[in-house]
Enzyme design. Structure first.
Site, PDB file in Angstrom:
ATOM      1  N   GLY A 197      49.230  44.680  41.871  1.00  0.00           N
ATOM      2  CA  GLY A 197      50.078  44.875  43.036  1.00  0.00           C
ATOM      3  C   GLY A 197      50.121  46.310  43.516  1.00  0.00           C
ATOM      4  O   GLY A 197      50.387  46.567  44.702  1.00  0.00           O
TER       5      GLY A 197
ATOM      6  N   GLU B 173      43.708  41.059  36.727  1.00  0.00           N
ATOM      7  CA  GLU B 173      44.392  39.763  36.716  1.00  0.00           C
ATOM      8  C   GLU B 173      43.719  38.716  35.841  1.00  0.00           C
ATOM      9  O   GLU B 173      44.385  37.800  35.344  1.00  0.00           O
ATOM     10  CB  GLU B 173      44.521  39.235  38.149  1.00  0.00           C
ATOM     11  CG  GLU B 173      45.558  39.941  38.986  1.00  0.00           C
ATOM     12  CD  GLU B 173      45.101  41.281  39.532  1.00  0.00           C
ATOM     13  OE1 GLU B 173      45.931  41.985  40.145  1.00  0.00           O
ATOM     14  OE2 GLU B 173      43.916  41.638  39.356  1.00  0.00           O
TER      15      GLU B 173
ATOM     16  N   GLY C 298      52.460  43.524  39.770  1.00  0.00           N
ATOM     17  CA  GLY C 298      53.649  42.706  39.948  1.00  0.00           C
ATOM     18  C   GLY C 298      54.381  42.537  38.623  1.00  0.00           C
ATOM     19  O   GLY C 298      53.834  42.792  37.554  1.00  0.00           O
TER      20      GLY C 298
ATOM     21  N   ASP D 135      44.540  39.263  43.405  1.00  0.00           N
ATOM     22  CA  ASP D 135      45.167  38.862  44.658  1.00  0.00           C
ATOM     23  C   ASP D 135      45.564  40.092  45.466  1.00  0.00           C
ATOM     24  O   ASP D 135      44.871  41.094  45.445  1.00  0.00           O
ATOM     25  CB  ASP D 135      46.344  37.916  44.385  1.00  0.00           C
ATOM     26  CG  ASP D 135      47.473  38.567  43.607  1.00  0.00           C
ATOM     27  OD1 ASP D 135      47.240  39.565  42.897  1.00  0.00           O
ATOM     28  OD2 ASP D 135      48.617  38.074  43.700  1.00  0.00           O
TER      29      ASP D 135
END
Length: 365
Positions: A120, A143, A72, A151
């Site tokens: 992501g 992350e 992301g 996530d």
């Protein structure tokens, strides 16, 4: 037909819908606009009987392939979090819904996971029915480097790796290559990087009776997978240390072991947010018994807590600042030691801020 929509290029050629992530200067990091464009394209193709499957790839500064997606857009996340931008909440809700759409996609979804596949980028590839890696693949869920957690469904797909590999990859953020990705169930097939373009073009020109025939044909196009780089000794260490009760016990055991791998791994964990180490461990272990939809709902709760549980003291905002904004690589974690993480604070991350019928991902089945 090609549609050039900024950072996403979609094409319908033959019976296949093609997607090229076209933000090479940012390593194809996902923006909210990209998430929305991907969702629109995939929903349209899912409903189109003329489309038998979808193929997705990244691009780099020299052309296509070479880099899939680095995750992301963390600069956006930092800016949105520090300015109170409502798009922060929209980004995670819509990204996780996209991840669910891909996992449940009714047609073959072919992910060319060449180069960097992180964060992501894993979210838009792990749900694929054909996950292709090359000798250039660098895969990770990093992350914890920024005080976040793995996530985009990371709890779901990491928890289903063999043994305690999921805990290891989630807590350390370590990078693996093609052989390990296949061995750990995070990829399906190996293809030499130089052969990707030919397969991509063949997908555009070949004809199949239906999606099942396409899937069967694809299964015959690949090469023997390389041997995993993670040897039996490392796997034994992973299963031993990452089965311990909590992150504190893991760090202390790794630091006092005589093996170089153990000491190096212990030093890696000491660099991560102590609070998020315990949160991530709980996330992965809870996810083992959850459906994908329930895992994504849990992760939506977690990410809200990451930014809002302690106003002005977000581990994620601080981690992004240290890595990507100020670039001092000296995050000021709070607490600073894993030995000092209160169990009650970890538990707060897993309390949903929404009633079940108000959850932003309540409609995921």
């Amino acid at each position: 037909m090609s549609i050039f929509n900024g950072d996403i290029v979609t094409e319908l050629r033959g019976q296949i819908g093609f997607i090229t992530l076209n933000r090479p200067r940012a390593l194809n990091a996902l923006s909210l606009g990209m998430v929305r464009d991907l969702t629109v394209a995939l929903q349209a193709w899912a409903a189109d009987p003329a489309v038998l499957g979808v193929a997705i790839r990244g691009s780099n500064k020299e052309g296509v392939f070479g880099a899939f997606c680095a995750g992301g857009d963390i600069r956006f996340l930092h800016q949105a979090a520090t300015t109170g931008d409502a798009d922060l909440e929209a980004f995670f809700t819509e990204e996780y819904a996209l991840n669910h759409l891909i996992h449940c996609y009714p047609k073959p979804y072919i992910a060319f996971m060449d180069g960097i596949v992180m964060g992501g980028g894993m979210g838009i590839s792990q749900g694929g029915s054909v996950r292709i890696v090359t000798e250039r693949t660098k895969m990770a869920m990093p992350e914890t480097n920024i005080g976040l957690f793995p996530d985009v469904g990371g709890g779901y797909f990491l928890s289903r790796c063999p043994g305690r590999v999921g805990e290891w990859l989630a807590l350390t953020g370590d990078t693996i290559g093609a052989g390990d990705a296949i061995a750990f169930g995070l990829a399906d097939h190996f293809l030499s990087a130089e052969r990707q373009a030919a397969l991509w073009e063949t997908l555009a020109s070949q004809r199949w009776a239906d999606g099942a025939a396409l899937q069967a044909w694809l299964g015959q196009q690949f090469e023997a997978a390389p041997a995993p780089a993670t040897g039996a000794d490392v796997r034994a260490w992973v299963d031993r240390f990452f089965a311990l009760a909590d992150a504190k016990a893991m760090v202390q055991a790794l630091e006092t072991d005589s093996a170089d791998w153990a000491r190096h791994t212990g030093a890696t964990l000491r660099k991560r947010s102590p609070l998020m180490l315990e949160v991530v461990l709980e996330q992965v272990r809870r996810a083992r018994g959850q459906t994908l939809a329930d895992d994504l709902r849990m992760e939506r709760d977690l990410v809200h807590r990451c930014f809002h549980l302690r106003p002005g003291q977000s581990e994620t905002v601080e981690g992004i600042r240290a890595l990507a904004i100020d670039k001092d690589h000296s995050p000021r974690w709070n607490p600073s030691r894993v030995e000092d993480v209160p169990a009650a604070l970890v538990a707060e991350f897993f309390s949903s801020p929404w009633a079940a019928d108000q959850h932003p991902l309540r409609e995921l089945a």
